[in-house]
Design an enzyme around this catalytic site. Structure first.
Site, PDB file in Angstrom:
ATOM      1  N   GLU A  99      41.574  45.045  24.689  1.00  0.00           N
ATOM      2  CA  GLU A  99      39.813  45.652  25.277  1.00  0.00           C
ATOM      3  C   GLU A  99      40.918  47.007  26.675  1.00  0.00           C
ATOM      4  O   GLU A  99      41.005  46.292  27.370  1.00  0.00           O
ATOM      5  CB  GLU A  99      38.655  44.716  25.810  1.00  0.00           C
ATOM      6  CG  GLU A  99      38.306  43.561  25.067  1.00  0.00           C
ATOM      7  CD  GLU A  99      38.204  42.463  25.930  1.00  0.00           C
ATOM      8  OE1 GLU A  99      37.221  41.430  25.540  1.00  0.00           O
ATOM      9  OE2 GLU A  99      37.542  42.832  27.478  1.00  0.00           O
ATOM     10  N   CYS A 138      39.327  51.774  32.610  1.00  0.00           N
ATOM     11  CA  CYS A 138      39.913  50.564  32.736  1.00  0.00           C
ATOM     12  C   CYS A 138      40.628  49.808  30.884  1.00  0.00           C
ATOM     13  O   CYS A 138      41.159  49.630  30.422  1.00  0.00           O
ATOM     14  CB  CYS A 138      38.940  49.053  33.304  1.00  0.00           C
ATOM     15  SG  CYS A 138      39.504  47.556  33.936  1.00  0.00           S
ATOM     16  N   CYS A 181      45.952  35.647  29.829  1.00  0.00           N
ATOM     17  CA  CYS A 181      46.744  35.967  31.380  1.00  0.00           C
ATOM     18  C   CYS A 181      46.960  34.703  31.501  1.00  0.00           C
ATOM     19  O   CYS A 181      46.533  33.352  30.955  1.00  0.00           O
ATOM     20  CB  CYS A 181      45.907  36.701  32.233  1.00  0.00           C
ATOM     21  SG  CYS A 181      46.101  36.606  33.351  1.00  0.00           S
ATOM     22  N   CYS A 239      41.852  32.444  36.059  1.00  0.00           N
ATOM     23  CA  CYS A 239      41.189  32.302  36.667  1.00  0.00           C
ATOM     24  C   CYS A 239      39.984  31.531  36.280  1.00  0.00           C
ATOM     25  O   CYS A 239      38.990  32.079  35.356  1.00  0.00           O
ATOM     26  CB  CYS A 239      40.440  33.850  37.329  1.00  0.00           C
ATOM     27  SG  CYS A 239      42.201  34.754  38.195  1.00  0.00           S
ATOM     28  N   CYS A 298      36.860  33.826  34.498  1.00  0.00           N
ATOM     29  CA  CYS A 298      37.487  34.757  33.295  1.00  0.00           C
ATOM     30  C   CYS A 298      37.469  34.183  32.422  1.00  0.00           C
ATOM     31  O   CYS A 298      38.117  33.463  31.903  1.00  0.00           O
ATOM     32  CB  CYS A 298      38.044  35.570  34.353  1.00  0.00           C
ATOM     33  SG  CYS A 298      39.122  35.947  32.927  1.00  0.00           S
ATOM     34  N   GLU A 305      47.818  40.014  34.420  1.00  0.00           N
ATOM     35  CA  GLU A 305      48.115  40.400  35.936  1.00  0.00           C
ATOM     36  C   GLU A 305      48.977  41.554  35.593  1.00  0.00           C
ATOM     37  O   GLU A 305      49.898  40.755  35.458  1.00  0.00           O
ATOM     38  CB  GLU A 305      48.062  39.374  36.324  1.00  0.00           C
ATOM     39  CG  GLU A 305      48.888  39.430  37.803  1.00  0.00           C
ATOM     40  CD  GLU A 305      48.503  39.957  38.749  1.00  0.00           C
ATOM     41  OE1 GLU A 305      47.297  39.355  39.312  1.00  0.00           O
ATOM     42  OE2 GLU A 305      48.733  40.837  39.035  1.00  0.00           O
ATOM     43  N   LEU A 352      40.325  38.828  45.781  1.00  0.00           N
ATOM     44  CA  LEU A 352      39.824  38.425  46.854  1.00  0.00           C
ATOM     45  C   LEU A 352      38.990  36.337  46.875  1.00  0.00           C
ATOM     46  O   LEU A 352      39.585  35.775  46.892  1.00  0.00           O
ATOM     47  CB  LEU A 352      39.611  38.287  48.385  1.00  0.00           C
ATOM     48  CG  LEU A 352      40.278  37.904  49.281  1.00  0.00           C
ATOM     49  CD1 LEU A 352      41.138  37.141  50.008  1.00  0.00           C
ATOM     50  CD2 LEU A 352      39.088  37.983  50.967  1.00  0.00           C
ATOM     51  N   HIS A 353      38.231  36.932  46.585  1.00  0.00           N
ATOM     52  CA  HIS A 353      37.356  35.992  46.574  1.00  0.00           C
ATOM     53  C   HIS A 353      36.890  34.810  47.129  1.00  0.00           C
ATOM     54  O   HIS A 353      35.606  34.673  47.337  1.00  0.00           O
ATOM     55  CB  HIS A 353      37.391  35.563  44.653  1.00  0.00           C
ATOM     56  CG  HIS A 353      37.561  36.725  43.342  1.00  0.00           C
ATOM     57  ND1 HIS A 353      36.659  37.889  43.633  1.00  0.00           N
ATOM     58  CD2 HIS A 353      38.294  36.298  42.436  1.00  0.00           C
ATOM     59  CE1 HIS A 353      37.160  38.215  42.220  1.00  0.00           C
ATOM     60  NE2 HIS A 353      37.783  37.629  42.057  1.00  0.00           N
ATOM     61  N   CYS A 361      35.690  40.826  31.713  1.00  0.00           N
ATOM     62  CA  CYS A 361      37.434  40.915  30.838  1.00  0.00           C
ATOM     63  C   CYS A 361      37.909  40.034  30.114  1.00  0.00           C
ATOM     64  O   CYS A 361      37.392  38.843  30.105  1.00  0.00           O
ATOM     65  CB  CYS A 361      38.514  40.621  32.353  1.00  0.00           C
ATOM     66  SG  CYS A 361      40.099  40.179  31.989  1.00  0.00           S
TER      67      CYS A 361
HETATM   68  S1  SF4 Z   1      40.591  38.032  37.087  1.00  0.00           S
HETATM   69 FE1  SF4 Z   1      43.006  38.661  36.164  1.00  0.00          FE
HETATM   70  S2  SF4 Z   1      44.585  37.369  36.630  1.00  0.00           S
HETATM   71 FE2  SF4 Z   1      42.388  36.156  36.744  1.00  0.00          FE
HETATM   72  S3  SF4 Z   1      42.758  35.455  34.740  1.00  0.00           S
HETATM   73 FE3  SF4 Z   1      40.812  37.002  34.129  1.00  0.00          FE
HETATM   74  S4  SF4 Z   1      42.743  38.585  33.852  1.00  0.00           S
HETATM   75 FE4  SF4 Z   1      43.985  36.889  34.797  1.00  0.00          FE
END
Ligand code: SF4
Length: 357
Positions: A95, A113, A120, A124, A127, A173, A228-229, A345
């Site tokens: 994407e 982007c 990944c 996270c 995500c 990442e 950071l979150h 994402c």
């Molecule tokens: S937010 Fe970024 S680092 Fe975290 S799982 Fe999704 S793609 Fe990976």
């Protein structure tokens, strides 16, 4: 001809192309010409290289491939954001998003982007990309290729279209695919390519402290954004499993080193999730960033069905920002893009792959 032995010409910088031309018995200026056709003019086929004879094109094809992506899907948001799903040579999909803003008001700024990995490994909790794990890294040519293919598509509507800014914030990442990402930065920056200034490119990381230190030493003068979150190790462990490897103390030490070596302000991104965007959480962020050259970007999450995350209220967002401002931390709420399409994402890829299963 064995295509496995050939190199993707989008992977190569100008010097490597010149070297390859000399190995093929071609003059060095051919290497410069190929680089310009591929990296600047974003051509899609050999026959578009108008100043290179058919004979020399054939010689080049013995050592090189030119494989643009296949466009699988394109979604256009009401706000002008366009999301693309591209298929790679091996059938994997990636994407990338063009944040085109208002064409009339802001014609000079076109941000892309890009993704840096297929899937990944970080996982996270908010995500969609992380849900399927890592499939593979993208090559430099595949990272740059997203910008080139979007440029090619957009130039069919607007011949003067030019990408001006890049954010490495798509799937993957970036710092876990460090060398290809660094090479992609240099390809995109090259004056005979897209010529995008280093300061107009931003790498976003979930907090790979060791690679932040390496980036500080390599110092390409790109922007750095850290997801950071949360400023609390317990809750950050839940959101970003990378925090178990590099807890906040280690991450912040690497960030300090980064600003000392590069003199650059770091952007800290905080996804605001309903129920977690509290006053106490904001105060913890303010404490953590004390003394760090920083800017905070607050990003209300796009809802993801699989993770069940919801967006906080406008009042919760405002209160979070006010707490940080009162503690002297520069803060902004990021304009949300493409909320009427699958812009978060990994969402579009999962949706299309789900359709195909
Ligand atoms: S937010 Fe970024 S680092 Fe975290 S799982 Fe999704 S793609 Fe990976």
């Amino acid at each position: 001809m064995n295509t496995m032995m050939r190199t993707d010409c989008r992977d190569l910088n100008q010097e490597e192309l010149i070297r390859l031309c000399s190995e093929l018995g071609l003059p060095s200026f051919r290497g410069r010409q190929v680089f310009q056709w591929v990296q600047q003019k974003a051509i899609q086929g050999w026959d578009e290289m108008k100043n290179i004879s058919v004979l020399d094109q054939k010689k080049l094809q013995t050592g090189l491939t030119l494989q643009p992506f296949t466009k699988v899907k394109e979604q256009v948001s009401r706000d002008g954001t366009r999301k693309f799903l591209f298929r790679c040579y091996d059938g994997e999909t990636i994407e990338c998003v063009l944040m085109d803003y208002d064409r009339l008001k802001n014609r000079d700024r076109h941000t892309v982007c890009v993704s840096t990995q297929i899937g990944c490994a970080v996982g996270c909790s908010f995500c969609a990309t992380g849900l399927g794990g890592l499939r593979r890294n993208l090559s430099p040519g595949e990272i740059v290729g997203q910008v080139l293919d979007i440029t090619h598509i957009m130039r069919q509507e607007d011949p003067d279209f030019q990408v001006t800014n890049i954010v490495f914030m798509g799937m993957g990442e970036p710092l876990l695919n460090y060398d290809p990402v660094l090479k992609a930065l240099h390809l995109l920056n090259h004056p005979s390519g897209q010529g995008i200034g280093m300061r107009r490119m931003t790498i976003s990381t979930s907090g790979v402290a060791a690679k932040i230190r390496r980036l500080a030493r390599d110092n390409p003068q790109v922007g750095l954004a850290v997801s950071l979150h949360s400023a609390n190790n317990t809750s950050r462990n839940q959101l970003i499993p990378m925090n178990r490897r590099y807890p906040l103390e280690e991450l912040m030490a690497a960030c300090q080193e980064y600003t000392e070596l590069t003199n650059r302000r770091i952007t800290f991104e905080i996804a605001l999730i309903s129920g977690q965007a509290t006053r106490e959480a904001a105060e913890e962020v303010g404490q953590l960033l004390k003394g760090q050259l920083s800017h905070v970007n607050l990003i209300p999450v796009n809802p993801v069905v699989e993770t069940g995350m919801a967006r906080p209220t406008a009042r919760e967002i405002q209160e979070f920002a006010q707490v940080l401002e009162a503690m002297g931390i520069p803060v902004s709420v990021r304009e949300e893009k493409g909320t009427d399409i699958d812009a978060a994402c990994g969402q579009l890829r999962r949706q299309v792959e789900g359709e195909q299963i």
